[in-house]
Design a protein around this motif. Structure first.
Motif, short mmCIF file in Angstrom:
data_model
loop_
_atom_site.label_atom_id
_atom_site.label_comp_id
_atom_site.label_asym_id
_atom_site.label_seq_id
_atom_site.Cartn_x
_atom_site.Cartn_y
_atom_site.Cartn_z
N SER A 2 0.88 -1.17 0.01
CA SER A 2 0.08 -0.10 -0.08
C SER A 2 0.85 1.37 0.21
CB SER A 2 -0.81 -0.07 1.17
OG SER A 2 -1.84 -1.12 1.02
N ASP A 3 0.31 2.31 -0.51
CA ASP A 3 1.11 3.76 -0.67
C ASP A 3 1.05 4.26 0.91
OD1 ASP A 3 0.37 6.89 -1.09
OD2 ASP A 3 2.08 5.99 -2.17
N THR A 4 2.42 4.48 1.24
CA THR A 4 2.51 5.04 2.72
C THR A 4 1.60 6.39 2.86
OG1 THR A 4 4.53 3.75 2.71
CG2 THR A 4 4.19 5.76 4.19
N GLU A 6 -1.03 7.48 1.47
CA GLU A 6 -2.34 7.19 1.64
C GLU A 6 -2.68 6.69 2.92
OE1 GLU A 6 -3.54 4.60 -1.68
OE2 GLU A 6 -3.20 6.36 -3.16
N SER A 35 4.33 -0.54 4.19
CA SER A 35 5.87 -0.55 3.66
C SER A 35 6.43 -0.96 5.11
CB SER A 35 6.47 0.76 3.33
OG SER A 35 6.30 1.76 4.34
#
Length: 101
Positions: A2-4, A6, A35
């Motif tokens: 997943s995007d950090t 977001e 992450s």
């Protein structure tokens, strides 16, 4: 993964996520495949882990005044005198000179 950014936004928006324990939040982040840097940050409380992911940029500026005085601190001698008729007279004494004997 997943995007950090977001995930950080989601944590900031959701009060229930902001107030759970670090262990619970770390478990949640592992489930959503966050992450490793974000998960380590949550577990340790050390933000330097995010520097590995985002990089470090030193944002630093100095605030030094080149002139020690303020704009409104002018000397009285530097201001021109004004007559009633509005004419300026530079540094004229307000009293006439004394008569010499």
């Amino acid at each position: 993964m997943s995007d950090t950014i977001e995930l950080l936004e989601a944590i900031g928006r959701d009060a229930s996520l902001r107030h759970i324990s670090a262990e619970e939040l770390a478990d949640l982040l592992r489930r959503v495949q966050a992450s490793e840097a974000l998960t380590k940050t949550v577990v340790s409380g050390d933000r330097s882990w995010l520097s590995e992911e985002f990089g470090t940029i030193l944002m630093h500026t100095t605030h030094i005044s080149q002139i020690p005085a303020h704009e409104d601190d002018e000397d009285e001698d530097d201001k021109p005198d004004h007559d009633e008729d509005g004419k300026e007279h530079e540094n004229e004494s307000p009293c006439p000179p004394a008569e010499q004997p």
